[in-house]
Design a protein around this motif. Structure first.
Motif, short mmCIF file in Angstrom:
data_model
loop_
_atom_site.label_atom_id
_atom_site.label_comp_id
_atom_site.label_asym_id
_atom_site.label_seq_id
_atom_site.Cartn_x
_atom_site.Cartn_y
_atom_site.Cartn_z
N ASN A 185 184.64 43.33 68.31
CA ASN A 185 183.21 43.40 68.64
C ASN A 185 182.71 42.19 69.43
O ASN A 185 181.52 42.12 69.73
N ASP A 186 183.63 41.26 69.80
CA ASP A 186 183.22 40.20 70.74
C ASP A 186 182.95 40.83 72.10
O ASP A 186 183.53 41.87 72.45
N VAL A 187 182.07 40.22 72.88
CA VAL A 187 181.72 40.77 74.19
C VAL A 187 182.06 39.80 75.30
O VAL A 187 182.14 38.58 75.08
N ALA A 188 182.29 40.34 76.48
CA ALA A 188 182.56 39.54 77.68
C ALA A 188 182.13 40.39 78.87
O ALA A 188 181.58 41.49 78.70
N GLU A 189 182.41 39.91 80.08
CA GLU A 189 182.07 40.66 81.28
C GLU A 189 183.33 41.03 82.04
O GLU A 189 184.25 40.22 82.19
N LEU A 190 183.40 42.27 82.49
CA LEU A 190 184.52 42.77 83.27
C LEU A 190 183.97 43.35 84.56
O LEU A 190 183.23 44.34 84.53
N ASN A 191 184.28 42.69 85.68
CA ASN A 191 183.73 43.09 86.99
C ASN A 191 182.20 43.21 86.94
O ASN A 191 181.61 44.14 87.50
N THR A 193 180.28 43.88 84.38
CA THR A 193 179.76 44.77 83.35
C THR A 193 180.09 44.22 81.97
O THR A 193 181.24 43.81 81.73
N THR A 194 179.12 44.21 81.07
CA THR A 194 179.37 43.73 79.71
C THR A 194 180.22 44.75 78.95
O THR A 194 179.90 45.94 78.91
N VAL A 195 181.32 44.25 78.37
CA VAL A 195 182.23 45.13 77.62
C VAL A 195 182.45 44.56 76.23
O VAL A 195 182.31 43.36 76.00
N LYS A 196 182.79 45.46 75.30
CA LYS A 196 183.01 45.06 73.91
C LYS A 196 184.47 45.29 73.52
O LYS A 196 185.07 46.31 73.88
N LEU A 197 185.01 44.35 72.77
CA LEU A 197 186.39 44.47 72.29
C LEU A 197 186.40 45.37 71.05
O LEU A 197 185.85 45.01 70.01
N VAL A 198 187.04 46.55 71.17
CA VAL A 198 187.04 47.51 70.06
C VAL A 198 188.44 47.82 69.53
O VAL A 198 188.58 48.57 68.56
N ALA A 199 189.48 47.25 70.17
CA ALA A 199 190.85 47.47 69.70
C ALA A 199 191.71 46.26 70.06
O ALA A 199 191.56 45.69 71.14
N ILE A 200 192.58 45.88 69.14
CA ILE A 200 193.46 44.72 69.34
C ILE A 200 194.90 45.18 69.17
O ILE A 200 195.24 45.88 68.20
#
Length: 404
Positions: A185-191, A193-200
């Protein structure tokens, strides 16, 4: 007269040998005992020899393991999402050398006789902005969630189904520091766009320094700026009984601006590009060669010194009638014993190092065939190193015994 007649019988009885009782224990051949005692006589020299062989084995084992690990990492995505045929853009050097197809390839492949299915896969470079600032380049990979070959594999936290939601991604735990994230559920930006980490994932790593970032096919198209029918690769599955070469040529004729490769061809092309054309494989081979040279030099020096120190004893054996072949056996057994001990210790250390590197970015693989090859190389190295000592022994003049 009677005594004279019985004398031959008595003599025969005296000369007849009574059978010796066997103890049941197998005696060690004298040549082995001599080699063993000669080897362990100078314990310092023996220690130096074993340490040299041990580190030579460790170096060669680790370098060979890194080579195998690198080859597997290069083809990791290809192996995780296998296909009978891959339709790739013309001139593609490896899997992580992506560009976009025109968009009509899936339908053209599906219309070819013998084709059961064709799946889109998108691979693209992307910019990842960390939550606390700073950017890095990643390799964005998108596959369809309904596919039985959907990526990623080895998910330890979260789920593949969660990637079907908008603006969601999956990354490997080993890239947390590189990407500036710590948990689900940490967030960052990809190109942008804000994206959320939902799988590791666990141990899903790239050969290069670019981290893999997985998402759904539709999301990857949107993030990469591709059209809704575009992809980087087509994964083609054939009908049972279809001739793969016939289908390959048919698809290639329909799509002249692409290349159609089998699973093995695409895998080999990707590995050859990174391991041969870039020089990465040559560096690993140089490390293995260096390890062999170090081992040979140390073992040769030690065996030669040992032979020189015991030259009088060897000359005595020659004077007592021992042939050069017998003494050569002594030296060879010394070399083999050194190799056995050095290999056992070296392989033990190598396995510890391999285990310690399992959850790092460095992938080292040890297989049974590789371990057997390393054993043969180690023993061969020690026998080759014994050549200098053997030459010295063969030239011994037994007369030196009488000149002392």
């Amino acid at each position: 007269m009677e005594l004279a007649a019985s004398a031959p019988a008595l003599a025969k009885a005296r000369t007849a040998k009574s059978p010796r009782p066997r103890s049941g224990k197998r005696t060690v051949p004298m040549v082995v005992k001599l080699a063993y005692r000669n080897l362990f006589h100078d314990r310092l020299s023996f220690f130096v020899t074993v340490v040299g062989i041990m580190f030579s084995v460790v170096l060669v084992a680790v370098q060979s393991g890194i080579y195998l690990g690198s080859a597997n990492k290069i083809a990791a995505i290809i192996d995780a999402a296998p296909a009978d045929l891959w339709v790739v853009p013309l001139g593609t050097k490896s899997y992580d050398d992506p560009s976009f197809l025109s968009g009509r390839e899936r339908y053209m492949a599906l219309s070819a006789p013998g084709v059961a299915d064709s799946e889109d896969m998108l691979v693209s470079f992307a910019r990842w902005r960390k939550p606390l600032g700073g950017e890095t380049t990643v390799l964005l990979i998108g596959t369809a969630g309904e596919s039985p070959k959907a990526l990623p594999l080895n998910i330890t936290d979260g789920s593949r189904a969660a990637l079907e939601a908008p603006n969601t991604v999956a990354i490997d735990r080993s890239y947390f520091n590189d990407l500036g994230v710590n948990e689900l559920n940490d967030v960052a930006e990809l190109n942008g766009t804000t994206v959320k980490l939902v799988a590791i994932t666990k141990r899903v790593r790239s050969f290069t320094t670019l981290p893999f970032v997985f998402t759904s096919l539709e999301e990857s198209r949107r993030l990469a700026g591709a059209n809704q029918d575009q992809a980087s690769y087509q994964r083609v599955t054939l009908l049972p009984g279809a001739n793969i070469e016939t289908v390959r040529k048919e698809i290639e004729a329909r799509l002249p601006d692409t290349e159609v490769l089998t699973q093995a061809q695409f895998r080999t092309r990707s590995q050859d590009y990174w391991l041969k054309q870039t020089g990465a494989g040559a560096a690993l081979d140089a490390g293995k060669l260096l390890g062999l040279i170090v081992g040979i030099v140390i073992v040769a020096q030690t065996l030669y010194s040992s032979t020189k120190d015991h030259i009088n004893e060897f000359a005595t054996l020659r004077a007592l009638g021992a042939g050069a072949g017998y003494i050569v056996k002594v030296i060879l057994i010394q070399a083999i014993l050194s190799g056995l001990i050095g290999y056992t210790l070296g392989m033990s250390l190598a396995l510890i190092a391999i285990q310690a590197a399992q959850d790092t970015k460095l992938t080292i693989i040890m297989t049974t065939p590789l371990a057997v090859q390393l054993f043969a190389i180690t023993i061969g190295m020690c026998i080759f190193a014994a050549t200098s000592a053997i030459i010295k022994v063969v030239r011994i003049d037994p007369a030196v015994v009488f000149s002392r």
